[in-house]
Design an enzyme around this catalytic site. Structure first.
Site, mmCIF file in Angstrom:
data_model
loop_
_atom_site.group_PDB
_atom_site.id
_atom_site.type_symbol
_atom_site.label_atom_id
_atom_site.label_comp_id
_atom_site.label_asym_id
_atom_site.label_seq_id
_atom_site.Cartn_x
_atom_site.Cartn_y
_atom_site.Cartn_z
ATOM 1 N N SER A 163 5.860 -7.068 3.904
ATOM 2 C CA SER A 163 6.629 -7.362 5.280
ATOM 3 C C SER A 163 7.416 -8.664 4.910
ATOM 4 O O SER A 163 7.184 -9.518 4.174
ATOM 5 C CB SER A 163 5.573 -7.510 6.288
ATOM 6 O OG SER A 163 5.070 -8.634 6.325
ATOM 7 N N GLU B 252 -5.091 -3.910 -1.628
ATOM 8 C CA GLU B 252 -6.383 -3.605 -1.798
ATOM 9 C C GLU B 252 -7.009 -2.432 -0.948
ATOM 10 O O GLU B 252 -8.133 -1.808 -0.685
ATOM 11 C CB GLU B 252 -7.211 -4.880 -1.035
ATOM 12 C CG GLU B 252 -7.066 -4.854 0.344
ATOM 13 C CD GLU B 252 -5.717 -6.107 0.671
ATOM 14 O OE1 GLU B 252 -5.646 -6.802 1.401
ATOM 15 O OE2 GLU B 252 -5.047 -6.139 -0.368
ATOM 16 N N ARG B 253 -5.829 -1.896 -0.276
ATOM 17 C CA ARG B 253 -5.989 -0.416 0.604
ATOM 18 C C ARG B 253 -6.248 0.650 -0.382
ATOM 19 O O ARG B 253 -6.908 1.600 0.240
ATOM 20 C CB ARG B 253 -5.110 -0.412 1.906
ATOM 21 C CG ARG B 253 -5.195 -1.554 2.620
ATOM 22 C CD ARG B 253 -3.910 -1.431 3.649
ATOM 23 N NE ARG B 253 -3.697 -2.476 4.491
ATOM 24 C CZ ARG B 253 -2.811 -2.365 5.467
ATOM 25 N NH1 ARG B 253 -1.815 -1.756 5.581
ATOM 26 N NH2 ARG B 253 -2.527 -3.905 6.206
ATOM 27 N N GLU C 60 9.997 -3.772 12.817
ATOM 28 C CA GLU C 60 9.646 -2.514 12.080
ATOM 29 C C GLU C 60 8.266 -2.055 12.597
ATOM 30 O O GLU C 60 7.397 -2.893 12.422
ATOM 31 C CB GLU C 60 9.395 -3.156 10.603
ATOM 32 C CG GLU C 60 9.095 -1.710 9.559
ATOM 33 C CD GLU C 60 9.203 -2.493 8.018
ATOM 34 O OE1 GLU C 60 9.565 -1.937 7.043
ATOM 35 O OE2 GLU C 60 8.522 -3.519 7.825
ATOM 36 N N PHE D 202 0.896 -1.325 0.060
ATOM 37 C CA PHE D 202 0.142 -0.001 0.284
ATOM 38 C C PHE D 202 0.560 1.270 0.164
ATOM 39 O O PHE D 202 0.197 2.289 -0.418
ATOM 40 C CB PHE D 202 -0.846 -0.037 1.264
ATOM 41 C CG PHE D 202 -0.133 0.340 2.417
ATOM 42 C CD1 PHE D 202 0.055 1.618 2.943
ATOM 43 C CD2 PHE D 202 0.263 -0.667 3.363
ATOM 44 C CE1 PHE D 202 0.579 1.997 4.207
ATOM 45 C CE2 PHE D 202 1.160 -0.262 4.601
ATOM 46 C CZ PHE D 202 0.897 0.786 4.916
ATOM 47 N N CYS E 232 9.528 1.621 3.408
ATOM 48 C CA CYS E 232 10.647 0.815 3.858
ATOM 49 C C CYS E 232 12.082 1.343 3.736
ATOM 50 O O CYS E 232 12.987 0.680 4.229
ATOM 51 C CB CYS E 232 10.481 -0.511 2.659
ATOM 52 S SG CYS E 232 10.965 -0.174 1.179
ATOM 53 N N LYS F 210 -1.293 -7.544 -8.817
ATOM 54 C CA LYS F 210 -2.169 -7.680 -7.912
ATOM 55 C C LYS F 210 -1.854 -6.425 -6.577
ATOM 56 O O LYS F 210 -0.689 -6.807 -5.780
ATOM 57 C CB LYS F 210 -2.181 -8.943 -7.091
ATOM 58 C CG LYS F 210 -3.431 -9.360 -6.150
ATOM 59 C CD LYS F 210 -3.752 -8.445 -4.896
ATOM 60 C CE LYS F 210 -2.851 -8.612 -3.919
ATOM 61 N NZ LYS F 210 -3.075 -7.713 -2.697
#
Length: 499
Positions: A226, A176-177, A383, A149, A281, A173
């Protein structure tokens, strides 16, 4: 309410699974759209479209494929403002940061315009008596990308730009957020001249990801997310015989030596730690001053800078950062702050409880600062991915060097100093994949490659740059001989050599 559909075969396709996800406005906390979540059958439809389109796309010569990328670049530039607003409305990052998100992706598209040069093989004339040898790079076929996201424009373009320019068809893909910008990018690719079906966007959750990893026609998968999920995705995709490239999490350190320019260092650290609400990140959530004098001076200047931060909605041109992406993510960050206090770190500024007038339902967090954080603490090891900066004090250069080198993540690191010898030794010895010298967010330029070490990266090849061409193509080597005058050579039962 707006419905966000899949983009398959060059057109919007309504979801058929009956499953939908909520897309929030992070500034208000309200649900602003519903996104369809694909079933395995819907993925099959996208892959079938991609496989059919890829056969013809691979036959288009590389120069003509590059022309589509050139036109897509022009369209990105022309639509920059509308894309940034759409991105900010679902992610929450301020408009200037959203433009940066798009710009960094655009730079990989610029690199992709030159991919025909990198698709050239090698040729050896006279490798043996009357024998020539040459190699060619060919596309894999249908490949896929699973993106997070936090960069809904940049990371998809990191993946599909090089993949498509190399002759593949691509299944994206996205998260979805914040799924609207990836769909818009696919529409612009179609407008740029990309044939229908070469780029498909399939929304979904774990069910969709699992279907991608198992699908027999998908040859390679690129992933960013992640570390725990990246490792699982890498293992599952490899188990199904796919080429895998999975980028994981990070805990990037900023080492501050006593000779550093503290005013410039603080300006760099504040932006790198709190920009995009820390949802990067390559953020800089750990700062490591060497020596108590350096630490005390740095802390004082950081506090002054934090007190000057402005938190606001994405449209606020004066805001330094906006809300985090969801209420669940906000609660997760707040829990880490609670854990940090329980572990004994000194909470110098507490971002919990921040509320933006007029947007009380938004997912806002104030800037948090911890001091005297220890390496054994959970909040140091893991994290947080939010607007939380931690000071870890080091007594010496050696101790400061050990911290990022021994950490489970090895994505990025920065050192702030005026000493070239110290910087050179640091670069040589630190166990991290991307290093900045007086550069707080050392994301490589588009013609190099992005990738971390240790649990920040799974797979042999990095994102974008020349590594992306290697990842999305395979090499075929040809050895050829043309006998003169139809002469027949003697039979031979030994392995061929070039003697």
């Amino acid at each position: 309410m707006r419905n966000i559909e899949h983009f398959i075969g060059g057109r919007s396709v309504a979801g058929a699974s009956g499953r939908f996800g909520d897309v929030f406005n992070p500034s208000t906390g309200a649900v602003q759209a519903k996104v369809a979540l694909a079933s395995a059958q819907e993925l099959d439809r996208a892959v079938d479209n991609a496989a059919q389109a890829q056969r013809d796309w691979a036959r288009v010569n590389p120069q003509r494929r590059a022309r589509v990328m050139f036109e897509f670049k022009r369209l990105l530039e022309a639509n920059m403002d509308s894309l940034a607003r759409l991105l900010s409305s679902e992610h929450g990052k301020v408009l200037s940061d959203a433009r940066g998100d798009i710009q960094r992706g655009l730079e990989v598209i610029e690199f992709s315009c030159g991919i025909p040069h990198l698709l050239k093989g090698e040729h050896t004339q006279g490798a043996g008596p009357g024998i020539d040898a040459y190699s060619v790079r060919q596309p894999l076929g249908v490949v896929a990308g699973i993106t997070p996201f936090n960069f809904p424009a940049m990371i998809p373009m990191w993946m599909f730009g090089p993949a498509i320019a190399s002759g593949n068809a691509f299944i994206l893909k996205p998260s979805e957020r914040d799924p609207s910008v990836p769909v818009r990018l696919a529409e612009l690719m179609l407008e740029a001249g990309l044939p229908e079906g070469v780029l498909n966007v399939v929304h979904g959750d774990k069910e969709t990801v699992d279907a991608i990893l198992k699908h027999p026609q998908i040859r390679a998968v690129s992933f960013v997310g992640s570390s725990d999920i990246a490792q699982a995705v890498y293992a599952e995709g490899a188990r199904h015989g796919k080429r895998m490239q999975c980028m994981g999490g990070a805990k990037n350190h900023g080492i501050v030596l006593p000779d550093a320019d503290l005013d410039q260092t603080v300006a760099d650290v504040i932006g790198a730690a709190y920009g995009s609400a820390g949802e990067r990140c390559m953020a800089l959530p750990i700062v490591v001053p060497v020596g108590e004098k350096t630490a005390d001076a740095l802390r004082e200047k950081l506090l002054a800078a934090i007190d000057g931060l402005r938190i606001g909605v994405s449209e606020d041109p004066q805001a330094h950062y906006g809300p985090v992406v969801t209420a669940a993510h906000k609660a997760r960050i707040e829990d880490y702050i609670r854990i940090g206090v329980e572990e004994g770190a000194e909470l110098v500024r507490d971002g919990r409880g921040f509320s933006l007038p007029g947007h009380e339902g938004g997912f806002f967090l104030g800037a948090t600062l911890f001091d005297r954080v220890k390496p054994e603490m959970k909040t140091y090891r893991e994290e947080i991915f939010g607007p939380v900066l931690q000071i870890v004090r080091a007594d010496s250069f050696e101790q400061a060097l050990e911290l990022p080198s021994r950490h489970q993540y090895g994505n990025g690191v920065a050192i702030f100093t005026r000493n070239g010898d110290a910087a050179r030794e640091f670069v040589d010895r630190v166990e991290v994949g991307m290093v900045g010298i007086n550069v707080p967010i050392p994301v490589p330029v588009a013609y190099h490659s992005f990738g971390g070490w240790k649990r920040s990266g799974f797979g042999d090849l990095n994102q974008y740059g020349t590594d992306s061409v290697r990842f999305f193509t395979r090499t075929k080597v040809v050895t050829q001989r043309w006998p003169k005058g139809g002469a027949v050579t003697d039979q031979s039962f030994v392995i061929p050599t070039m003697r």
